[in-house]
Design a protein around this motif. Structure first.
Motif, short mmCIF file in Angstrom:
data_model
loop_
_atom_site.label_atom_id
_atom_site.label_comp_id
_atom_site.label_asym_id
_atom_site.label_seq_id
_atom_site.Cartn_x
_atom_site.Cartn_y
_atom_site.Cartn_z
N ILE A 105 0.79 -1.23 0.00
CA ILE A 105 0.00 0.00 0.00
C ILE A 105 0.82 1.28 0.00
O ILE A 105 0.29 2.35 -0.27
N ILE A 106 2.13 1.19 0.27
CA ILE A 106 2.94 2.40 0.35
C ILE A 106 3.92 2.45 -0.82
O ILE A 106 4.74 1.56 -0.97
N ALA A 107 3.80 3.50 -1.61
CA ALA A 107 4.67 3.65 -2.78
C ALA A 107 6.01 4.28 -2.40
O ALA A 107 7.03 3.94 -2.96
N GLU A 108 5.98 5.21 -1.45
CA GLU A 108 7.21 5.88 -1.01
C GLU A 108 7.09 6.17 0.47
O GLU A 108 6.08 6.70 0.94
N GLN A 109 8.12 5.83 1.22
CA GLN A 109 8.09 6.04 2.66
C GLN A 109 8.43 7.47 3.02
O GLN A 109 9.19 8.14 2.33
N GLY A 110 7.84 7.95 4.13
CA GLY A 110 8.19 9.24 4.69
C GLY A 110 7.61 10.44 3.99
O GLY A 110 8.13 11.54 4.14
N ALA B 56 -2.77 11.01 3.04
CA ALA B 56 -4.15 11.15 3.49
C ALA B 56 -4.47 9.88 4.29
O ALA B 56 -4.64 8.80 3.72
N TRP B 57 -4.48 10.01 5.61
CA TRP B 57 -4.58 8.86 6.50
C TRP B 57 -5.80 7.99 6.20
O TRP B 57 -5.70 6.76 6.16
N GLU B 58 -6.94 8.57 5.99
CA GLU B 58 -8.16 7.78 5.76
C GLU B 58 -8.05 6.95 4.49
O GLU B 58 -8.49 5.80 4.45
N GLU B 59 -7.45 7.50 3.44
CA GLU B 59 -7.26 6.74 2.20
C GLU B 59 -6.29 5.58 2.41
O GLU B 59 -6.52 4.47 1.92
N LEU B 60 -5.22 5.84 3.13
CA LEU B 60 -4.26 4.78 3.42
C LEU B 60 -4.91 3.67 4.25
O LEU B 60 -4.71 2.48 4.00
N LYS B 61 -5.72 4.05 5.20
CA LYS B 61 -6.43 3.08 6.05
C LYS B 61 -7.38 2.23 5.21
O LYS B 61 -7.47 1.01 5.40
N LYS B 62 -8.07 2.85 4.26
CA LYS B 62 -8.97 2.09 3.37
C LYS B 62 -8.19 1.08 2.54
O LYS B 62 -8.62 -0.07 2.38
N LYS B 63 -7.05 1.49 1.99
CA LYS B 63 -6.21 0.56 1.23
C LYS B 63 -5.78 -0.61 2.10
O LYS B 63 -5.83 -1.77 1.69
N HIS B 64 -5.35 -0.29 3.31
CA HIS B 64 -4.93 -1.33 4.25
C HIS B 64 -6.06 -2.33 4.50
O HIS B 64 -5.86 -3.54 4.43
#
Length: 162
Positions: free
Chosen positions: A84-89, A93-101
């Motif tokens: 789910i993460i293309a580039e670290q650091g 958008a936290w909610e979008e990342l949470k949905k992907k997770h």
């Protein structure tokens, strides 16, 4: 840095991702230093103890044949992160990342998804050239011992001021 193993030659093996700031910095400068700090109270004497180990050396990329063995040992959340993460650091958008997770986790739980070692997964090994061991407890003088590899590949040692 996530410590994975200590190699037979005393090196520290860890992984990171090629898209991380750490990997970029290693590429620019393969000389590294890592520290491990231990703070605890001695159960017998009730004294507060401080111990630190610092290791200096150079870092090298390990062969990819070892990656699968290390990747398989990673917890599920770490494997999901690789998807789910293309580039670290970078800001996210936290909610979008949470949905992907949550979508990936649901697929895994249904048996619809398995993880393969991602291309960006890389193992590094720190080859030690120097160790400093520091020990201190309340009301006593600190003790700092060094071990330094000489040019003839032998370890010299002694005490340093703490």
């Amino acid at each position: 840095m996530t410590l994975q193993e200590i190699s037979d030659d005393g090196g520290i093996i860890f992984y990171t991702y090629l898209n991380s700031l750490k990997a970029k910095q290693i590429e620019e400068n393969p000389q590294v230093s890592v520290s491990f700090l231990f703070l605890y109270t001695n159960e017998t004497s009730n004294k507060k103890i401080t111990q630190q180990v610092r290791m200096k050396g150079r870092i090298e990329t390990m062969r990819t044949c070892c990656n699968a063995k290390i990747f398989e040992k990673q917890p599920l959340y770490a494997k999901i992160r690789t998807v789910i993460i293309a580039e670290q650091g970078v800001p996210v958008a936290w909610e979008e990342l949470k949905k992907k997770h949550d979508r990936v986790l649901a697929k895994v739980n249904k048996g619809e998804m398995e993880f393969k070692v991602p291309k960006q997964f890389v193992l590094y090994k720190i080859i030690p050239a120097r160790y400093d061991f520091y020990y201190f407890n309340e009301n006593e003088i600190g003790d700092r011992i060094f071990f330094s590899k000489s040019e003839d590949d032998k370890w010299d040692h002694g005490h340093l001021t703490a």
